[in-house]
Design an enzyme around this catalytic site. Structure first.
Site, PDB file in Angstrom:
ATOM      1  CG  ASN A   1      -0.233   6.066  -7.266  1.00 59.04           C
ATOM      2  OD1 ASN A   1       0.572   5.158  -7.135  1.00 59.04           O
ATOM      3  ND2 ASN A   1      -0.375   7.039  -6.386  1.00 59.04           N
TER       4      ASN A   1
ATOM      5  NE  ARG B   1       4.149   6.727  -5.533  1.00 61.07           N
ATOM      6  CZ  ARG B   1       3.990   5.823  -4.580  1.00 61.07           C
ATOM      7  NH1 ARG B   1       3.001   4.945  -4.644  1.00 61.07           N
ATOM      8  NH2 ARG B   1       4.809   5.778  -3.548  1.00 61.07           N
TER       9      ARG B   1
ATOM     10  CG  HIS C   1       6.421   8.550   0.761  1.00 60.87           C
ATOM     11  ND1 HIS C   1       6.934   8.009   1.919  1.00 60.87           N
ATOM     12  CD2 HIS C   1       5.649   7.582   0.201  1.00 60.87           C
ATOM     13  CE1 HIS C   1       6.492   6.773   2.067  1.00 60.87           C
ATOM     14  NE2 HIS C   1       5.706   6.492   1.032  1.00 60.87           N
TER      15      HIS C   1
ATOM     16  NE  ARG D   1       7.711  -0.628   2.431  1.00 62.89           N
ATOM     17  CZ  ARG D   1       7.377   0.442   1.732  1.00 62.89           C
ATOM     18  NH1 ARG D   1       8.322   1.248   1.264  1.00 62.89           N
ATOM     19  NH2 ARG D   1       6.117   0.727   1.498  1.00 62.89           N
TER      20      ARG D   1
ATOM     21  CD  GLU E   1       1.340   9.720  -3.337  1.00 64.40           C
ATOM     22  OE1 GLU E   1       2.375   9.499  -2.695  1.00 64.40           O
ATOM     23  OE2 GLU E   1       0.501   8.837  -3.620  1.00 64.40           O
TER      24      GLU E   1
END
Length: 401
Positions: A9, A95, A183, A243, A381
């Site tokens: 990842n 990922r 996500h 962001r 994840e």
């Protein structure tokens, strides 16, 4: 030596990984080690622990020794090969943030797939290049090792059409200009874990809040994503570390027409100058803002909580109601202050916070008097990626654990 499966990842300055053993009995996965190589290009540090939390390596390097993700992947690969006695993993799962309109499921990576994913870089400029760099490094070093791309957009591909559309001409939608959501690997894992923790709630209507440096929320009904706060790119929705989150497109027009911004300058503004850092003028880290008395820090946190609560209401409307809420990711898992403030704003829905349980990070953080439940569920994840990779390379599957 037992066969292993590696999960990678990769971010902009770090590579997180988990190494799993493939157990023949029941075709199960068992965590063997996990770690990260962080500070790439500045203060590189490789730290790895085994499944019991014991340190296997904690080593720092000169910046020039690990200047980029490719070098980091080689450094990590050398350590793994030594640890595995020279044997390579049977597969590597990655990922990948954006799958675009072509990929709604994990896929084995070949030249065509890699080329298509490269074309999506403008839609996820902070993530996609970093996701693809380790793939290329491994292909160059060990081309025979199967690699699997697992997409953050895939979990959202079953949305109703009205949730995925913009009010633009059909031709643009067919080109792929639509709301994707991100996500997804985290939300997919949360949906599975909720089945174990609270099966009745898992069958209901849940708003999941993935709150970290990147932040989004997802409406999950009976384990399926119905809508998400992120859209065409990973800059939409909630304010994040740097962001902007949701922004009137007219602001972008203003920056072009009145300020002379070109595309690169706008990209930098949207991804690096907004969010908590832009609002506070201090930091993109919630911990710093909570520790500050500055007016800007208070404003940034107030805005963050306000937007989370507002989006929770919108996602509840998309599902026709709400039965519960889940907090996950860095802020969601570790900040009782933010969780408490969000639930205070959502008290009108029937949430009643259990202060003590919230301070202990749950998992259940609402009281017996609460009409609705709220949980804290750590995400994983990497385990989700391992599960998908095993299924794709062998046709075998296992229950998440």
């Amino acid at each position: 030596m037992t066969d292993t499966l590696l999960v990678v990842n990769a971010g902009s300055s770090s590579i997180k990984f988990q190494l799993f053993r493939l157990l023949p009995s029941g075709h199960r996965l068992e965590l063997r080690s996990k770690g990260q190589l962080e500070g790439i290009g500045t203060h590189p540090r490789l730290s790895v622990r085994d499944a019991f939390g014991r340190t296997l390596i904690d080593e720092s390097y000169e910046a020039a020794a690990v200047p980029d993700l490719t070098a980091a992947m080689h450094r990590l690969g050398d350590w793994l090969l030594e640890r595995l006695g020279g044997r390579t993993p049977v597969a590597v799962g990655h990922r990948v943030v954006h799958g675009g309109p072509d990929y709604g499921e994990p896929v084995l990576i070949d030249d065509l797939v890699l080329d298509r994913l490269e074309h999506l870089v403008p839609l996820a400029p902070l993530h996609q290049p970093n996701n693809l760099a380790p793939i290329r490094a491994i292909r160059k070093r060990n081309p025979a090792v199967p690699q699997v791309a697992c997409f953050d957009t895939a979990f959202h591909r079953g949305h109703p059409e009205v949730a995925d559309r913009f009010a633009i001409p059909e031709a643009w939608y067919r080109e792929g200009v639509r709301r994707y959501g991100f996500h997804g690997l985290s939300y997919e894992y949360i949906a599975h874990r909720l089945e174990e923790i609270d099966p009745a709630l898992a069958r209901g209507r849940v708003v999941a809040c993935h709150l970290g440096s990147g932040a989004s929320m997802c409406a999950i009904h009976a384990g399926r994503s119905l809508d998400s706060t992120m859209g065409f790119t990973a800059v939409d929705g909630l304010p994040m570390g740097t962001r902007t989150g949701q922004l009137d497109p007219g602001v972008v027009l203003y920056l072009v027409q009145a300020k002379g911004f070109d595309a690169k300058r706008i990209e930098h503004f949207l991804y690096h100058e907004g969010g908590l850092k832009g609002l506070s003028g201090i930091s993109n880290d919630v911990r710093d803002l909570l520790a500050s008395d500055a007016a800007g820090a208070k404003l940034a946190l107030d805005y963050f909580v306000y937007r989370i609560a507002r989006e929770a209401g919108a996602l509840a409307a998309a599902m026709g109601g709400i039965d519960g809420l889940v907090f996950t990711a860095g802020i969601g898992e570790h900040s009782p202050v933010i969780r408490g403030r969000v639930l205070e704003r959502l008290a009108w829905l029937g949430f009643v916070l259990d202060e003590a349980a919230n301070q202990e990070h749950g998992p259940l953080i609402t009281s017996a008097a609460s009409r609705l439940k709220a949980y804290v569920i750590p995400t994983d994840e990497e385990l989700m990626i391992a599960h998908h990779t095993l299924r794709l390379i062998s046709g075998r599957s296992e229950a998440l654990r």
